[in-house]
Structures are given as structure tokens and as C-alpha cells.
Design an enzyme around this catalytic site. Structure first.
Site, PDB file in Angstrom:
ATOM      1  N   GLN A 191      -4.257  -5.345   6.861  1.00 15.79           N
ATOM      2  CA  GLN A 191      -5.273  -6.241   6.307  1.00 15.79           C
ATOM      3  C   GLN A 191      -5.175  -7.656   6.857  1.00 15.79           C
ATOM      4  OE1 GLN A 191      -7.742  -5.099   4.847  1.00 15.79           O
ATOM      5  NE2 GLN A 191      -7.109  -3.165   3.901  1.00 15.79           N
ATOM      6  N   ASP A 249       3.292  -4.527   8.072  1.00 13.92           N
ATOM      7  CA  ASP A 249       2.048  -3.779   7.908  1.00 13.92           C
ATOM      8  C   ASP A 249       0.908  -4.785   7.999  1.00 13.92           C
ATOM      9  OD1 ASP A 249      -0.258  -2.610   6.990  1.00 13.92           O
ATOM     10  OD2 ASP A 249       0.597  -1.838   5.124  1.00 13.92           O
ATOM     11  N   CYS A 304      -4.863   2.300  -3.696  1.00 19.00           N
ATOM     12  CA  CYS A 304      -3.627   2.850  -3.124  1.00 19.00           C
ATOM     13  C   CYS A 304      -2.458   1.910  -3.351  1.00 19.00           C
ATOM     14  CB  CYS A 304      -3.776   3.157  -1.633  1.00 19.00           C
ATOM     15  SG  CYS A 304      -4.975   4.440  -1.308  1.00 19.00           S
ATOM     16  N   HIS A 332       0.859  -1.185   0.000  1.00 17.72           N
ATOM     17  CA  HIS A 332       0.000   0.000   0.000  1.00 17.72           C
ATOM     18  C   HIS A 332       0.900   1.242   0.000  1.00 17.72           C
ATOM     19  CE1 HIS A 332      -2.757   2.959   1.855  1.00 17.72           C
ATOM     20  NE2 HIS A 332      -3.741   2.175   1.466  1.00 17.72           N
TER      21      HIS A 332
HETATM   22  C1  LIG Z   1      -2.284  -2.824   3.506  1.00 16.35           C
HETATM   23  C2  LIG Z   1      -2.599  -1.444   3.982  1.00 16.35           C
HETATM   24  N1  LIG Z   1      -1.637  -0.715   4.560  1.00 16.35           N
HETATM   25  C3  LIG Z   1      -1.866   0.524   5.018  1.00 16.35           C
HETATM   26  C4  LIG Z   1      -3.103   1.115   4.914  1.00 16.35           C
HETATM   27  C5  LIG Z   1      -3.295   2.511   5.412  1.00 16.35           C
HETATM   28  O1  LIG Z   1      -4.131   2.520   6.506  1.00 16.35           O
HETATM   29  P1  LIG Z   1      -4.632   3.884   7.151  1.00 16.35           P
HETATM   30  O2  LIG Z   1      -5.240   4.682   6.029  1.00 16.35           O
HETATM   31  O3  LIG Z   1      -5.628   3.456   8.159  1.00 16.35           O
HETATM   32  O4  LIG Z   1      -3.454   4.562   7.746  1.00 16.35           O
HETATM   33  C6  LIG Z   1      -4.138   0.398   4.310  1.00 16.35           C
HETATM   34  C7  LIG Z   1      -5.471   1.022   4.147  1.00 16.35           C
HETATM   35  O5  LIG Z   1      -6.116   0.886   3.121  1.00 16.35           O
HETATM   36  C8  LIG Z   1      -3.877  -0.908   3.847  1.00 16.35           C
HETATM   37  O6  LIG Z   1      -4.842  -1.630   3.272  1.00 16.35           O
END
Ligand SMILES: Cc1ncc(COP(=O)(O)O)c(C=O)c1O
Lengths: 414, 150
Positions: A211, A208, A372, A131
Site C-alpha cells: 500500500q 510489505d 484482511c 495484512h
Molecule cells: C498491506 C497489504 N499487504 C499484502 C496484501 C496482499 O496482496 P496480494 O493479495 O496482492 O498478494 C495486501 C492486499 O490487500 C495489502 O493491502
């Protein structure tokens, strides 16, 4: 779902916890298949947030009056809930952030000064499934520090190519930060292999878990990483609060990130000394109610049995994937051997954005776009996909409604 | 579904499948690139001017949704042979109709634009309908630039 089986979720009962599901959209029952963007919230979370403002509305860590003590106790109590959720013993390793994005920015901006700091030519490794939240902070810090961003590539099935990891991980690698589950196509990454290689060269490992946290048990001890982060709003909690877990001995050595109130011990105009871990990383008044709501959400998720949630969702995803594959003109994107979170697909001759509008007209909430993950979309040669992502409350009827809405799209574009 | 039929009228589907003037021009006088970050729509638009300054030819290439592609296609037909001043006036007319600010019917020579009027009920899609138009205005304003719906 077989409601009588103690090993399976009683989805019908679960749905009652989510008042947001009980509504009509364009004259159809709402079918919410966008939990990967943010989850619907259970009543327990709303009540926790509501009660903060009704009874315990005070700032934390700075009052001796009763309300402040109550707010502080509830806020700090959530650290223990998170520790339980992650299976760790020391709740001082839990830092509250706004979510994964803020956690990654915190890590990039503090790790670059850890010990001797990043040197020009040092490398940071991420993955092509990541992401933007795990790309851009490292890009920004690399511009500043002269570090080099490396990316583990993926194959056409949407799996990371790990056969020649030594090409990507070397003595120069300082940080290996990867996503657990791809929010764009649902791949569960083989993080054990990646982190094992990273440990060999002493690189810092970051997961991270945005998900994976809502879908499976995650324990930093089992995963054996240095940092792990997830967003509360994707785990049935409110927006505005998330978690960064880190090893205490590392956190202690790291400099603070943002400066301000709450993170200091003493301040004079000559210098300040900082509070201890984790408060050193929590400058300013946090989103107190959201953190308390997050505690309620994690307790709720745990009470459902995370293994049961996982197997229920996995079954639904398999159904969606195989049904979509059996339809003409439907292309499932990626074919990961392990899948969680979502199924991404495209329709011949129909742009995902048009499909999303028509599906919404049928009450089906999905996401269309690049999720994203623009570098991944480019790699797959797609401007966008349609993504159906599941939560614990989804059931077979939702899968049926999804498939019917796909048919409706094809009728319009027939 | 009837509201969907209204949004995705035959003409929109037809123009999105077989967009008119979907080509690069030889030696264009003006060009611009439009981008809608929300859905990833991307459009490259080129214009040739006649000796009297009219927009003698407009061509575009797009990777975009049906509404965006059809809108670009119909733009190229509608504005061909128009003066820059007329083109700007038609843009304003189109823009205020798809955003719902103006409800009067189009004059007969702009009747084709009517197929996009339904878009006003889908706020997230208004940008799709207007991207090509914004891109054209950008090309006129700057001779070369990048338009964005943001
Ligand atoms: C894999 C992953 N990482 C990071 C994020 C970013 O999360 P946040 O917008 O809550 O900071 C997302 C959100 O869509 C995500 O799916």
C-alpha cells in the site's frame, strides 16, 4: 484541482487514461474508491498486455525463434523498469512473484533455511497493523520450525507503539517483517525506527510495500531494508504479477523455493543445480503478459510524477477525513499522524455491509469488511469498517459523491 | 433510492434495531454458531425443544448487518412452535425465494418472510439473509456445530 499548477496533477487528463472509470453504476457515475483492493488499469497497461498476445505470444527463456526472443526481451526489460522504479542498480535483485502474498510465502519458506536456519525459540516480529499476507505465512513456518511470532502492538489512534521496541526486538529476533502502510486504516508506519532497531541485532528486515508503492516513492536504499515487496495490481498493473526485491548477497545464499522448469541449470535424477538469482526463484512459466503489463504500469505511474501523485492523494484523504469528522454519527477509525491510501470509518447504528450496498447503489465503490486485518479489527473492537481508498484519478467530485452516499445511508437508517 | 427502500423495508430496519428473542436461553437443547467470513457476520443460535419435539423457543445473539440480524429475528418468530420437519421445509422455501429460484408468493402464514425477497437482486447479500437459517439447520443436523455460508 488547479490544472494550471505544474506542481499539481492534472486529474482531468489522468481520468482519460482509465476507461473503466467511464461508466454508470445503478444509473450513477462510477466513483471508484477501492484502489487499495485493486486499482483501475490505464490504457497503456491494457495495450501492453494485448500486444503480448497479439504479437509476442511465446514462452520466455526457452526458444530461439523470434517471438520467444521478443517475449523474453520484453519480460526481462521489466526487471530494469522495476529497478528504476525502486532506485536500485542491479536488476538481478528483482524477482517476479504473483504479488505480496506469494513473496511472503517465498521468504518465509526460504529464510527459514538460510545459513543455520531458524532454531526453535527464534523470533519473528510483525506488527498488529499487518495484512493477513504478512501474518499467516510466518504462522505456518513457525508451526513447522518452532519459531515464536511476536507482534508490535498499536494504540487507539492506530499507530504502532514503538517506545519500547527493545521489548520486541532481541538477539533472538531473526526476521522483522512489517507493512509500510496499513490497508485497513491508512497509517504510515515509522519503519525507519523499527528497522534501525532490527539492524542492531542483525535481524533480516522485510517491508510489505503493497500500500505504499502506488502512493509514494519507495527506495530500498533509503529505507535500508533487506527485502521489499509489492503487488502489481495495486500499482495500476494487471493481476498476476508482483515484485520481490532482495539484496543479492542474501538471495544468492538462499535456497530455491518452488522447483520446476526455468529455475534450474541442469537436472538429473540424482540431483539438480539451480539457476542464478533471480531465476532460481522463478519456477515454471510466469504470467508473462502480466509482468509486461506491470512494466507499463510502473512507467505510467512514474510519468505522472510520484511526488505529485502523493501530494494529490494526501490532500484528498485530508478532505475526506475532515468532512467525515464533521458529520454527526460518523466515526473515523484511527488518527494516524501520517496517512496514505485510505480513510476507514463507521456509522452509528449502521453495519458497514449495509452501508456498502447502499453506497454502491449510488455508484460509489468502497470496501466494507475487516480488510484482511482481523487481529487489528479485534484490537479496535470493530467487526468491520467502511474504507474509502484513493487513487491518482480521484478528485473533489468523488469526495462529494462519497459524502452524499454516506448521507443516503443515514437517510435509509434514519 | 427506491430500490434501497425496497431492500431495507421498515420491517427489516425495525427488526435489526430491536431484534426479537435476542438472548441466551436457559439450558438450550441445541446450539450452533454461524459465521460469514466475507462481512464478518457472526451469530450464535440456541433452540429449546418441547416435549413433542417442536422448537419451543429459539434465541440468538449476533454481531451482524441489518439484513442478517432481521432475518434471524424473524426466523425466531416464524419457527417458534414448529416441528423440525416444518422448520426444514420453511428453510427450503425461504432459501429458494431469496436466491430467486422460486417466485411464487409465500403462503399467508409465512408472509413476513416476503420482506427479504428483494435480496435476490443483491447476490453478495443473499448470504446475509440466509446465515441464521443455515445456522439453525446446522444445529438440527449436528446438535452442535459451526455453520458457514461458505
Ligand atoms: C498491506 C497489504 N499487504 C499484502 C496484501 C496482499 O496482496 P496480494 O493479495 O496482492 O498478494 C495486501 C492486499 O490487500 C495489502 O493491502
Amino acid at each position: 484541482m488547479n490544472a494550471g499548477d505544474p506542481m499539481s496533477l492534472n486529474v482531468h487528463e489522468i481520468q482519460k487514461h482509465f476507461p473503466g472509470l467511464n461508466q454508470q453504476v445503478h444509473g450513477h457515475r462510477l466513483v471508484y474508491l477501492d484502489s487499495a483492493a485493486t486499482t483501475q488499469k490505464p490504457v497503456a497497461v491494457m495495450e501492453a498486455v494485448d500486444s503480448v498476445y497479439r504479437q509476442d505470444c511465446a514462452n520466455v527463456h526457452r526458444g530461439v525463434h523470434t517471438l520467444s526472443e521478443r517475449a523474453t526481451a520484453r519480460f526481462e526489460g521489466v526487471r530494469k523498469v522495476v529497478a528504476g522504479f525502486l532506485g536500485i542498480s542491479d536488476s538481478r535483485e528483482v524477482i517476479f512473484t504473483r504479488g505480496v502474498t506469494e513473496s511472503m510465502n517465498l521468504l518465509a519458506n526460504t529464510l527459514c533455511h538460510l545459513d543455520s536456519g531458524f532454531q526453535p525459540g527464534d523470533e519473528i516480529l510483525i506488527s498488529s497493523l499487518d495484512h493477513h499476507a504478512n501474518i499467516v505465512p510466518w504462522q505456518l513456518i513457525s508451526e513447522k520450525m518452532g519459531t515464536v511470532l511476536k507482534v508490535i502492538p498499536c494504540d487507539d489512534a492506530g499507530e504502532l507503539i514503538l517506545s519500547d521496541l527493545d521489548q520486541w526486538i532481541s538477539e533472538k529476533t531473526r526476521v522483522v517483517s512489517v507493512g509500510h502502510v496499513s490497508n485497513a486504516i491508512g497509517t504510515v508506519n515509522d519503519i525507519d525506527t523499527i528497522f534501525a532497531e532490527a539492524r542492531k541485532v542483525g535481524a533480516i528486515t522485510i517491508l510489505d510495500a503493497a500500500q505504499s508503492a502506488p502512493h509514494m516513492s519507495i527506495s530500498p536504499k533509503e529505507i535500508d531494508c533487506d527485502f521489499l515487496t509489492f503487488s502489481g495490481h495495486k500499482t495500476y498493473g494487471p493481476t498476476g504479477a508482483g515484485v520481490l526485491w532482495g539484496k543479492k548477497e542474501l538471495l544468492d545464499r538462499m535456497p530455491p523455493w518452488q522447483g520446476g522448469g526455468d529455475m534450474i541449470r541442469t537436472v538429473s535424477f540424482e540431483e539438480s543445480s539451480f539457476a542464478e538469482t533471480p531465476w532460481k526463484f522463478e519456477a515454471g512459466t510466469p504470467d508473462i503478459a502480466a509482468v509486461i503489463g506491470l512494466g507499463a504500469a510502473l512507467e505510467f505511474l512514474d510519468s505522472m510524477g510520484r511526488d505529485k501523485v502523493c501530494s494529490h492523494e494526501t490532500r484528498l484523504l485530508q478532505k475526506i477525513e475532515s468532512a467525515l469528522k464533521s458529520m454527526d454519527g460518523v466515526n473515523v477509525v484511527g488518527e494516524p499522524s501520517l496517512r496514505a491510501c485510505c480513510v476507514s470509518f463507521t456509522l452509528d447504528g449502521v453495519h458497514p455491509h449495509d452501508a456498502a450496498t447502499i453506497m454502491d447503489q449510488n455508484g460509489v465503490a468502497i470496501r466494507a469488511g475487516h480488510h484482511c486485518a482481523m487481529p487489528l479489527m479485534k484490537r479496535l473492537g470493530l467487526p468491520a469498517t467502511i474504507r474509502a481508498s484513493v487513487g491518482m484519478h480521484n478528485d473533489e467530485a468523488d469526495v462529494e459523491a462519497l459524502l452524499e452516499s454516506v448521507e443516503a445511508v443515514r437517510e435509509i437508517f434514519a | 433510492m427506491s430500490s434501497m427502500r425496497e431492500l431495507y423495508q421498515e420491517m427489516i430496519i425495525d427488526h435489526s434495531r430491536s431484534p426479537r428473542n435476542h438472548k441466551k436461553l436457559d439450558h438450550p437443547d441445541l446450539s450452533a454458531r454461524g459465521h460469514n467470513p466475507l462481512c464478518g457476520d457472526e451469530i450464535d443460535l440456541e433452540v429449546k425443544r418441547g416435549e413433542d419435539g417442536v422448537l419451543s423457543e429459539i434465541g440468538f445473539e449476533a454481531t451482524a448487518c441489518a439484513i442478517c440480524t432481521a432475518s434471524a429475528s424473524i426466523l425466531t418468530e416464524t419457527l417458534k412452535g414448529k416441528s423440525e420437519e416444518d422448520a426444514r421445509a420453511i428453510f427450503h422455501r425461504f432459501h429458494s425465494t431469496v436466491t430467486g429460484e422460486v417466485e411464487d408468493p409465500y403462503p399467508s402464514e409465512l408472509m413476513k418472510l416476503e420482506v427479504f425477497t428483494g435480496v435476490k437482486d443483491y447476490p453478495s447479500r443473499v448470504k446475509c439473509a440466509t446465515l441464521a437459517w443455515h445456522t439453525l439447520i446446522q444445529a438440527l443436523d449436528e446438535n452442535n456445530g459451526e455453520a458457514s455460508t461458505e
